[in-house]
Scaffold this motif. Structure first.
Motif, PDB file in Angstrom:
ATOM      1  N   ASP A 206       0.835  -1.206   0.000  1.00 51.08           N
ATOM      2  CA  ASP A 206       0.000   0.000   0.000  1.00 51.08           C
ATOM      3  C   ASP A 206       0.867   1.253   0.000  1.00 51.08           C
ATOM      4  O   ASP A 206       0.608   2.209  -0.751  1.00 51.08           O
ATOM      5  CB  ASP A 206      -0.924   0.003   1.213  1.00 51.08           C
ATOM      6  N   ASP A 207       1.896   1.276   0.829  1.00 48.55           N
ATOM      7  CA  ASP A 207       2.788   2.437   0.866  1.00 48.55           C
ATOM      8  C   ASP A 207       3.576   2.570  -0.427  1.00 48.55           C
ATOM      9  O   ASP A 207       3.776   3.680  -0.939  1.00 48.55           O
ATOM     10  CB  ASP A 207       3.748   2.336   2.056  1.00 48.55           C
ATOM     11  N   LEU A 208       4.032   1.454  -0.967  1.00 47.63           N
ATOM     12  CA  LEU A 208       4.794   1.482  -2.210  1.00 47.63           C
ATOM     13  C   LEU A 208       3.953   2.034  -3.353  1.00 47.63           C
ATOM     14  O   LEU A 208       4.429   2.829  -4.169  1.00 47.63           O
ATOM     15  CB  LEU A 208       5.287   0.070  -2.537  1.00 47.63           C
ATOM     16  N   ALA A 209       2.685   1.628  -3.405  1.00 42.16           N
ATOM     17  CA  ALA A 209       1.797   2.121  -4.459  1.00 42.16           C
ATOM     18  C   ALA A 209       1.471   3.597  -4.278  1.00 42.16           C
ATOM     19  O   ALA A 209       1.256   4.317  -5.258  1.00 42.16           O
ATOM     20  CB  ALA A 209       0.513   1.298  -4.474  1.00 42.16           C
ATOM     21  N   ALA A 210       1.465   4.063  -3.036  1.00 39.62           N
ATOM     22  CA  ALA A 210       1.055   5.442  -2.747  1.00 39.62           C
ATOM     23  C   ALA A 210       2.208   6.430  -2.779  1.00 39.62           C
ATOM     24  O   ALA A 210       1.971   7.640  -2.808  1.00 39.62           O
ATOM     25  CB  ALA A 210       0.383   5.504  -1.377  1.00 39.62           C
ATOM     26  N   MET A 211       3.457   5.964  -2.802  1.00 36.98           N
ATOM     27  CA  MET A 211       4.581   6.867  -2.570  1.00 36.98           C
ATOM     28  C   MET A 211       5.149   7.492  -3.829  1.00 36.98           C
ATOM     29  O   MET A 211       5.989   8.389  -3.757  1.00 36.98           O
ATOM     30  CB  MET A 211       5.702   6.130  -1.833  1.00 36.98           C
TER      31      MET A 211
END
Length: 243
Positions: A206-211
């Motif tokens: 989730d963080d990787l997709a959002a960053m």
């Protein structure tokens, strides 16, 4: 005050803001940067730091970190190169806030597509990690014999997440476009590459997709469960010298 008569004051945190927000320039949001900070703190991208460190000349002291983001790469390099003096540049105020906090280096909120707030022939190296590139300005601020290090995603980078629709598409033939865009001012000296797989939990994905760039286009919901997912990290580190 600049040559056009505009005055710029350092804020209470000690860095300058040179971006005219009335032009609608914002850069990465706090949410994008916090996702990036959380993900990078886990060390999944440490092999990229290894390549950047190998690409930078041993004698590079004055380094401009253009598009510094949360300051992760600069902080890691400073730990390895305690004599290095970095300048953190980003169009995002939140990014410079985080980068200055992470590195202790001076920072300037500046638009890379406008003249950079750096004297000509001042930098030993310019570092540009997953960020926009202004060839003319990079060439101007570099000393003769200086080094430009550019990090870009390889075709297989995060391909599993692109296949699931978690990320936006990537420009094809990225290296060819990069060399062409820089070719009038720089010559390619070396290119280093790495590709490896990492197991990631759903929250990490989730963080990787959002960053990254996808974060500007809203949430990209996924279907990950509590188990881990293997994701490919693949980047190219291109090393250029001014003509």
């Amino acid at each position: 005050m600049c040559s056009s008569g505009h005055a710029f004051d350092a804020n209470k945190r000690g860095y300058l803001t040179l971006v005219d927000r009335s032009r609608g320039i914002l850069g990465d949001t706090r949410e994008i940067l916090e996702a990036r900070r959380r993900f990078l703190a886990l060390g999944h991208y440490s092999p990229i730091v290894d390549l950047i460190d190998a690409a930078l000349p041993a004698g590079a002291v004055d380094v401009v970190d253009s598009g510094c983001g949360s300051g992760y790469y600069a902080a890691e390099l400073t730990a390895r190169r305690p004599l290095a003096r970095l300048l953190e540049l980003d169009v995002s105020l939140d990014a410079v806030t985080l980068a200055v906090r992470a590195t202790g280096a001076p920072g300037v909120v500046a638009d890379v597509w406008r003249p950079l707030p750096v004297r000509s022939d001042r930098a030993d190296a310019v570092l540009c990690v997953f960020a926009p590139r202004n060839a003319d300005e990079f060439a101007r601020v570099l000393r003769p014999g200086g080094t430009l290090v550019v990090v870009t995603p390889a075709p297989s980078h995060l391909e599993q997440l692109r296949q699931r629709g978690r990320l936006i598409g990537m420009q094809p033939d990225k290296l060819e476009h990069l060399d062409e865009a820089l070719g009038a001012r720089f010559v390619l000296r070396d290119r280093l590459s790495t590709a490896y797989d990492v197991p990631l939990a759903a929250t990490e994905i989730d963080d990787l997709a959002a960053m990254g760039p996808s974060g500007h286009h809203g949430a990209h919901p996924g279907t990950e469960d509590a188990s881990t997912t293997t994701v490919t990290v693949a980047v190219d580190v291109s090393v250029y010298q001014p003509l």
